[in-house]
Design a protein around this motif. Structure first.
Motif, PDB file in Angstrom:
ATOM      1  N   UNK A 467       0.845  -1.201   0.000  1.00 35.51           N
ATOM      2  CA  UNK A 467       0.000   0.000   0.000  1.00 35.51           C
ATOM      3  C   UNK A 467       0.880   1.250   0.000  1.00 35.51           C
ATOM      4  N   UNK A 468       0.614   2.145  -0.919  1.00 33.32           N
ATOM      5  CA  UNK A 468       1.453   3.338  -1.018  1.00 33.32           C
ATOM      6  C   UNK A 468       0.854   4.521  -0.269  1.00 33.32           C
ATOM      7  N   UNK A 469      -0.451   4.538  -0.137  1.00 35.85           N
ATOM      8  CA  UNK A 469      -1.072   5.746   0.397  1.00 35.85           C
ATOM      9  C   UNK A 469      -1.129   5.732   1.914  1.00 35.85           C
ATOM     10  N   UNK A 470      -0.627   6.794   2.496  1.00 30.17           N
ATOM     11  CA  UNK A 470      -0.638   6.941   3.944  1.00 30.17           C
ATOM     12  C   UNK A 470      -2.072   6.993   4.478  1.00 30.17           C
ATOM     13  N   UNK A 471      -2.907   7.752   3.772  1.00 25.02           N
ATOM     14  CA  UNK A 471      -4.285   7.927   4.225  1.00 25.02           C
ATOM     15  C   UNK A 471      -5.007   6.590   4.315  1.00 25.02           C
ATOM     16  N   UNK A 472      -4.787   5.748   3.313  1.00 21.79           N
ATOM     17  CA  UNK A 472      -5.471   4.455   3.314  1.00 21.79           C
ATOM     18  C   UNK A 472      -5.017   3.626   4.510  1.00 21.79           C
ATOM     19  N   UNK A 473      -3.719   3.649   4.805  1.00 25.73           N
ATOM     20  CA  UNK A 473      -3.220   2.861   5.937  1.00 25.73           C
ATOM     21  C   UNK A 473      -3.842   3.326   7.242  1.00 25.73           C
ATOM     22  N   UNK A 474      -3.873   4.631   7.440  1.00 25.34           N
ATOM     23  CA  UNK A 474      -4.439   5.164   8.680  1.00 25.34           C
ATOM     24  C   UNK A 474      -5.905   4.775   8.800  1.00 25.34           C
ATOM     25  N   UNK A 475      -6.603   4.939   7.685  1.00 23.16           N
ATOM     26  CA  UNK A 475      -8.024   4.633   7.691  1.00 23.16           C
ATOM     27  C   UNK A 475      -8.225   3.139   7.956  1.00 23.16           C
ATOM     28  N   UNK A 476      -7.336   2.338   7.388  1.00 25.08           N
ATOM     29  CA  UNK A 476      -7.442   0.887   7.554  1.00 25.08           C
ATOM     30  C   UNK A 476      -7.316   0.507   9.030  1.00 25.08           C
ATOM     31  N   UNK A 477      -6.354   1.148   9.728  1.00 25.50           N
ATOM     32  CA  UNK A 477      -6.171   0.884  11.156  1.00 25.50           C
ATOM     33  C   UNK A 477      -7.461   1.179  11.924  1.00 25.50           C
ATOM     34  N   UNK A 478      -7.979   2.376  11.721  1.00 24.56           N
ATOM     35  CA  UNK A 478      -9.167   2.784  12.458  1.00 24.56           C
ATOM     36  C   UNK A 478     -10.334   1.862  12.139  1.00 24.56           C
ATOM     37  N   UNK A 479     -10.487   1.552  10.847  1.00 27.16           N
ATOM     38  CA  UNK A 479     -11.603   0.713  10.449  1.00 27.16           C
ATOM     39  C   UNK A 479     -11.509  -0.668  11.097  1.00 27.16           C
ATOM     40  N   UNK A 480     -10.321  -1.242  11.075  1.00 24.62           N
ATOM     41  CA  UNK A 480     -10.178  -2.577  11.648  1.00 24.62           C
ATOM     42  C   UNK A 480     -10.499  -2.544  13.141  1.00 24.62           C
ATOM     43  N   UNK A 481     -10.028  -1.489  13.816  1.00 26.22           N
ATOM     44  CA  UNK A 481     -10.334  -1.351  15.240  1.00 26.22           C
ATOM     45  C   UNK A 481     -11.842  -1.277  15.449  1.00 26.22           C
ATOM     46  N   UNK A 482     -12.492  -0.476  14.646  1.00 27.61           N
ATOM     47  CA  UNK A 482     -13.935  -0.292  14.821  1.00 27.61           C
ATOM     48  C   UNK A 482     -14.679  -1.589  14.553  1.00 27.61           C
ATOM     49  N   UNK A 483     -14.235  -2.272  13.516  1.00 30.44           N
ATOM     50  CA  UNK A 483     -14.904  -3.518  13.168  1.00 30.44           C
ATOM     51  C   UNK A 483     -14.680  -4.551  14.263  1.00 30.44           C
ATOM     52  N   UNK A 484     -13.515  -4.484  14.850  1.00 30.85           N
ATOM     53  CA  UNK A 484     -13.186  -5.409  15.940  1.00 30.85           C
ATOM     54  C   UNK A 484     -14.182  -5.216  17.095  1.00 30.85           C
ATOM     55  N   UNK A 485     -14.572  -3.972  17.313  1.00 28.57           N
ATOM     56  CA  UNK A 485     -15.482  -3.702  18.423  1.00 28.57           C
ATOM     57  C   UNK A 485     -16.852  -4.321  18.196  1.00 28.57           C
ATOM     58  N   UNK A 486     -17.308  -4.325  16.929  1.00 27.13           N
ATOM     59  CA  UNK A 486     -18.649  -4.870  16.727  1.00 27.13           C
ATOM     60  C   UNK A 486     -18.632  -6.327  16.244  1.00 27.13           C
ATOM     61  N   UNK A 487     -17.547  -6.767  15.635  1.00 19.49           N
ATOM     62  CA  UNK A 487     -17.508  -8.170  15.207  1.00 19.49           C
ATOM     63  C   UNK A 487     -16.175  -8.777  15.602  1.00 19.49           C
TER      64      UNK A 487
END
Lengths: 825, 441
Positions: A467-487
């Motif tokens: 992955x080259x984009x910094x924004x995507x990586x950051x967003x990916x971290x947050x998303x995975x954390x959030x998803x972890x909370x509900x699933x």
């Protein structure tokens, strides 16, 4: 421009020019001179031929004379001594019986731009002011302006100024207009030409003699005139009425500009004038010249800010022609979005749908964004179109659709069901980082409703190394954390892998720090994590902004008929490319809108309101209000330690107390502002949620007292940055204190807090006005009750001073606090 | 206030550069070109800034016409000025092109010198300017054997008295003085239509913008009277009688036009100045007096081999005696279309798949009224899905309708008074162009 062989060219030309055979043959001589001018306009340096050209000047052939003058005026500043030789010829020509020769000589004499020649020029210029040919007088009048600008520090010759004033009565309209122009330049330091009643009426009466350009000039200068009585004002207005609907767009625009400045106190008349120009403006929108179309469109956008219904019936005029360039199509779509109403929405969407598959990707994306904007009011039909577009499986369309859906869901949470259904399978077509970021955000926030979310994420996590984009990586971290909370069951394993990669292998500090932060938060237990991560899913305060209220005309009247509206687009474009809605770059514009809407709907409080804190922040509030909205972004870096904060805060406190009663401390690089915010809930918020809420918009809290204690305080800071269109972004540090002292204290200081109170009330009240729940009267009574409630006092200190940023910051802070308190309620 | 004016070719060559106020150097010319070529497609290029300087430009005849200004001046004024400048250059040089500007640069410098002084626009009226402009235009028209437009059948000049050659109005206005050329006057009624027809064949939008242009080559012309249709009416309320009324919504006139006979007899009186001027402009929205000139009946389907079949029937609803020329239908096709096979109903038509613009261009040189043409296009599109059908359409038509005005506006008569000595010729021409003619599928 480098031009090969230019030396040879010059040498050859010189030989030809000094060849007596050529000199004696008029036609050949003229052709040689033509060659020189041609070389000159191609960028060859032919200044070496100056002396030869001076000789060529003495001729009876007017064409040759004109050509030589073109040359001389370009190079005179390089050869001041040689230019002296021309003066004799020119002065002789000033006596010529042919007025054309006289005017030509005079014009070029003044165009040489040599301060050393001024003494030779003054005498013929004075004589020419009384010349019997109008074309000579025209040149002479402007000649004085040129002379004045050549020696800006010299004294103004009163005799000349008087002469120019008397020439305002000249029978030739161009001479009259030139006098205005010349006086405007000569008397620049005194504020330009004096416009009194007789001059005004003289100019108005002569208006119809002038051509388009003259009329524009006169109308522009008349903006400075203040009619002495209402009768006089209406007399002027009725004289101008015909030019308001002039078929020439420049005249129409200049007249409207004058109307708006004359009627700044009469909003009803101004609105009527806007209605009158609708026809001519629409005609300009259909002009054959694209550039004129564009200009008219930009100005229509301005008008719509105050009169949203102005073009409603004419929406078809803004349908795009298929051969129009992309920038016109985009403007038209922006206008179309404003014009949507219950009757035309079906037609409009049908039309916009056609643009979504445009060959030009920018146009296609703009059309999709426009549909998203309309979706805020008509979500069902818009979502239907948007989901239909996903089936095309083209990367640029899918990306734009996903981004649009994200923005739509942020404002209208009720759309989320449809959006969640549509998201399946999008990841295969998405290519660009913006689109993938939007998809990730949606997956994180609505993860529990998208059944395939963990599998989609897994693909992303497996590919994170490439992955080259910094924004995507950051967003990916947050998303995975959030998803972890509900699933948790499905996500735990991949979260572990992602965190491991980000902490151990990732080279980018931002990503690594974010991962570390989440790792530590996870250690604190699931409850804490939930508090940190589960932010807002939507922004209800944005929701009520949809039905934008009509702005007062004064907001934009100043930029009407200037280049400003044509340049705005580029700024909007920049703020349009952004990340998740939480990190939206706030625009301080909304705040100024608020206070302004209020101050005109208020009955008595107008003055105290408009003088209150948000306006008082800057002495030039008007300028700011009319200026373009500037995107403001906040950041936490460089971080500030509590000690540093204390030091800065106290240092400023001293300064502040020394100033005594003054509430507003203004210095070269430092400003302190107090405002207050009405809320019952804020002091009872948990510190964690407050901190989380503020951190979402990049405001760092440094210290706070526990809830329910009095006095309750919070200290916070941020770095604000906003970029003006051209220059480098400026960064300023803002320190803030939220103070809640309790009810009694507030009453005791009621008098003192009066002004502050109004600011807070304004915010609240404006919300009501927007929601349309209560009328203004209700709002006023509401205000009384609100005042009895508790209030939070905000003290802001800023360094270096940047009023616009401070104002923007205040509005962001208010939005956050408001959201927090409403969530609690 | 204008600081500089310059003209650049599309390749960035400096053609004309004139500095009026000495506020900025000539290096901004290259700055402008760098900026304008660096813009991405969606950024509005009309106004750009460099330090304190603003560039305002228009594109005409493939050239950049740029004005720079420091003060915050009126965009309407500057753009109108640049447009007027291009019109004047066209009048004086005959046509607008890189070549004609290059050949006539001395004339253009002379023009600029008279039009603008110290950044202030002085006059752009060709009546005034003709007294000052001394340079003769150099015409760039090459002699061509193939220019047979004014030669009739078997070389006999049968039509010459009736139809002016198409190049007649593209010559410099001043050349007549020396060559003793014909003193001619052209009155053109030009209409541009923008139409949207829905997929069900319903007319969704129809706008007509029309203008009457007078191009005058007469050195002196005292008064001209142009008679319009007597049943010409403006606005919705003013309908006169029944039947063949010619109606427009809005109408505006050049300020030199005297309208004292307009209300009673629909006569415009004016003294035309040399060169081209727009005498009257009018608009009509949503209420066409006749059916729209073209209808399209498309059938689009996927065949078993995964190809896209487009069967298009195009009908021309003009009166049978007239015809549309240079008709071109642009049909957007799905992304990824590779090749096209076609069956057209006559050999003079042609069709081509333009990969760059992702569209099929169907060219019809001449399309008589009351007839119908059909075409069958087979497109090879790998991975064609049913959703891709969404990408087909809307179809854009461009065309020219000579000798037709859609509003029905006609010129009854054209009188010059007093009658000109010597041979003078008066031409009236009608044409309707498609501004944007879109048919949804």
């Amino acid at each position: 421009m480098p031009y090969l062989g230019s030396e040879d060219t010059v040498r050859e030309l010189r030989r030809a020019l000094s060849n007596p055979n050529i000199q004696s043959d008029q036609l050949r001589y003229r052709n040689t001179i033509l060659k020189v001018i041609r070389a000159m306009s191609q960028g060859v340096d032919v200044s070496g031929l100056f002396s030869e050209m001076v000789k060529a000047c003495a001729t009876v052939d007017i064409v040759q004379k004109k050509l030589v003058y073109v040359f001389l005026c370009s190079y005179a500043t390089l050869n001041p001594e040689l230019s002296l030789l021309v003066i004799n010829t020119l002065r002789k020509d000033c006596q010529d019986p042919n007025p054309m020769v006289r005017s030509l000589a005079l014009r070029n004499m003044t165009n040489l731009r040599l301060p050393s020649l001024v003494e030779y020029v003054e005498q013929p210029l004075t004589a020419a002011l009384r010349d019997r040919a109008a074309c000579v007088r025209r040149v002479a009048v402007l000649g004085w302006a040129k002379l004045h600008n050549l020696q800006p520090n010299s004294e103004i010759d009163a005799a000349v100024v008087n002469e120019l004033y008397s020439l305002l009565r000249d029978p030739d309209p161009v001479v009259m207009v030139n006098c205005l122009r010349a006086l405007e330049e000569i008397l620049k330091e005194e504020g330009g030409v004096a416009i009194n009643k007789p001059i005004t009426h003289h100019l108005l009466n002569r208006l119809k003699d002038c051509d388009v350009w003259g009329q524009c000039e006169v109308l522009r200068i008349l903006q400075r005139y203040q009619p002495q009585s209402e009768d006089e004002l209406f007399n002027i207005l009725s004289l101008l009425d015909a030019s308001l609907v002039s078929p020439h767009p420049p005249v129409m625009a200049a007249t409207l500009s004058l109307f708006l400045s004359l009627c700044s106190g009469l909003p009803a008349v101004s609105l009527a004038a806007l209605e009158r120009v609708r026809g001519p403006l629409l005609a300009a929108c259909g002009s054959t010249s694209r550039e004129m179309r564009f200009t008219a469109l930009c100005h229509i956008q301005l008008l719509l800010r105050s009169l949203p219904g102005l073009m409603g019936a004419h929406y078809k005029r803004f349908f795009c022609g298929y051969a129009e360039p992309a920038y016109i199509k985009q403007r038209k779509m922006q206008v179309l979005v404003e014009l949507v109403n219950d009757e035309n929405v079906a037609m409009l969407l049908d039309e916009l749908k056609g643009y979504c598959t445009d060959v030009n990707t920018d146009t296609a994306q703009a059309a999709i964004t426009a549909i998203g904007r309309i979706g805020r009011s008509y979500s069902d039909s818009c979502l239907q179109i948007l989901t239909g577009l996903l089936a095309l499986k083209q990367d640029h369309i899918t990306s734009a659709v996903v981004q649009t859906m994200r923005d739509l869901v942020w404002v209208c949470p009720q759309c989320s069901d449809t959006v969640c259904l549509a998201l399946e399978g999008c990841e295969e077509t998405l290519q660009d980082s913006q689109g993938r970021q939007a998809l990730l955000w949606l997956l994180g926030v609505y993860g529990e409703r998208v059944s395939s979310a963990p599998y989609t994420l897994e693909v992303f996590i497996d590919g994170v190394r490439c992955e080259a984009s910094l924004g995507v990586k950051m967003e990916l971290l947050t998303t995975t954390m959030r998803l972890f909370l509900c699933r948790p069951a499905e996500t735990q394993d991949m979260l572990g892998r992602l965190l491991h990669y980000c902490i151990e292998e990732e080279t980018d500090m931002c990503v690594r720090d974010q991962a570390l932060l989440y790792y530590r938060v996870l250690h604190r237990g699931i409850g804490e994590t939930r508090k940190v991560l589960q932010g807002r899913r939507s922004d209800p305060s944005l929701g009520v902004l949809i039905g934008r209220p009509a702005e007062p005309i004064s907001q934009w009247a100043r930029s009407f008929n200037t280049l400003e509206p044509l340049r705005q687009g580029t700024i909007e474009m920049e703020s349009a490319s952004r990340g998740s809605p939480e990190h939206v770059t706030f625009e301080p514009k909304t705040n100024t809108d608020l206070s302004d809407t209020l101050s005109c709907s208020q009955v008595e409080k107008v003055h105290s309101d408009s003088d209150s804190a948000s306006r008082r922040t800057d002495s030039c509030a008007d300028v700011l209000a009319s200026s373009v909205a500037v995107a403001l972004s906040l950041s936490l870096f460089p971080a500030l330690s509590p000690e540093e904060f204390e030091h800065l805060w106290l240092q400023r406190q001293d300064l502040h107390s020394k100033q005594g009663a003054e509430k507003m401390v203004e210095e070269e690089d430092y400003v302190c502002l107090e405002a207050s915010f009405q809320s019952t809930a804020i002091p009872h918020c948990s510190p964690q949620s407050l901190q989380a809420g503020l951190q979402l918009v990049n405001i760092q809290t440094l210290a706070f007292t526990p809830p329910h204690t009095l006095p309750w305080r919070v200290y916070l800071y941020t770095h604000a940055q906003h970029g003006h269109s051209g220059d480098a972004p400026r960064s300023t540090l803002i320190l803030g204190e939220l103070l809640h002292t309790g009810e009694e204290n507030n009453r005791a200081g009621a008098k003192k807090g009066m002004c502050d109170g109004d600011v807070g009330v304004e915010g609240m009240q404006a919300e009501r006005v927007r929601e349309g729940v209560q009328t203004t009267d209700d709002g006023l009574s509401g205000k009384e009750s609100v005042r009895k409630e508790e209030e939070v006092k905000v003290t802001l200190k800023q360094q270096p001073r940047d009023d616009q940023a401070l104002k923007g910051f205040l509005s962001i802070l208010k939005t956050v606090l408001h959201t927090l308190s409403s969530e609690r309620n | 206030m204008i600081s500089q004016v310059f003209i650049l070719s599309s390749k960035g060559d400096h053609l004309i550069y004139k500095d009026f106020r000495g506020e900025a150097g000539s290096d901004v010319v290259s700055v402008f070109y760098e900026k304008v070529t660096a813009l991405t497609g969606d950024q509005p290029p009309v106004v750009m800034s460099h330090k304190d300087l603003h560039f305002v430009h228009v594109r005409q005849g493939g050239l950049y016409w740029v004005a720079t200004t420091t003060a915050d001046s009126s965009p309407f004024t500057i753009i109108e000025f640049l447009n007027r400048l291009t019109a004047l250059v066209k009048d004086y040089c005959g046509s607008l092109s890189e070549k004609s500007v290059q050949m006539n640069f001395a004339l253009i410098y002379e023009l600029l010198d008279e039009i603008v002084d110290y950044g202030y626009i002085q006059t752009t009226s060709s009546d005034v300017l003709k007294n000052f402009i001394q340079t003769e235009a150099v015409s760039s028209k090459p002699f061509s054997l193939f220019d047979l437009s004014n030669v009739g059948l078997f070389g006999a000049e049968t039509q010459q008295s009736k139809v002016a050659p198409s190049t007649a109005a593209t010559r410099p206005i001043q050349s007549s003085r020396e060559q003793g050329g014909k003193s001619e006057i052209f009155v053109d009624v030009i209409e541009r239509m923008s139409v949207v027809i829905g997929s069900n064949g319903v007319l969704m939008k129809a706008d007509i913008e029309g203008e009457i242009k007078v191009k005058c080559y007469m050195p002196s012309c005292s008064e001209m009277r142009i008679g319009l249709n007597e049943e010409f009416s403006i606005g919705k309320s003013q309908l006169r009688g029944y039947g063949a009324a010619v109606r427009v919504d809005e109408c505006s006139f050049h300020q030199a036009v005297r309208l004292d006979e307009f209300d009673t007899h629909r006569i415009l009186r004016l003294c035309p100045s040399q060169g081209e001027q727009t005498v009257m402009q009018y608009q009509l929205s949503d209420d066409l007096p006749s059916a729209p000139p073209f209808r399209l009946f498309p059938t689009i389907e996927r065949d078993s081999g995964g190809r896209l079949l487009m069967y298009l029937k195009l009908r021309c609803d003009l009166p049978p005696k007239s015809a549309a020329i240079n008709v071109c239908a642009t049909i957007p096709v799905p992304k990824g279309s590779v090749s096209l096979s076609q069956e057209l109903s006559s050999p003079d038509q042609s069709a081509e798949l333009k990969l760059q613009s992702r569209a099929v261009d169907w060219q019809i040189p001449r399309f008589p009224g009351g007839t119908q043409l059909s075409a069958l296009f087979k497109l090879e599109v790998p991975g064609l899905s049913s959703a891709s059908m969404l990408e087909v359409g809307p179809v854009g038509l461009s065309f020219e309708l000579p000798k037709i005005t859609v509003t029905g506006l006609q010129i009854r008569f054209l009188r010059l008074s007093p009658v000109q000595p010597g041979p003078s010729q008066r031409w009236v021409r009608y044409v309707t162009h498609s501004d944007s003619y879109t048919i949804r599928i």
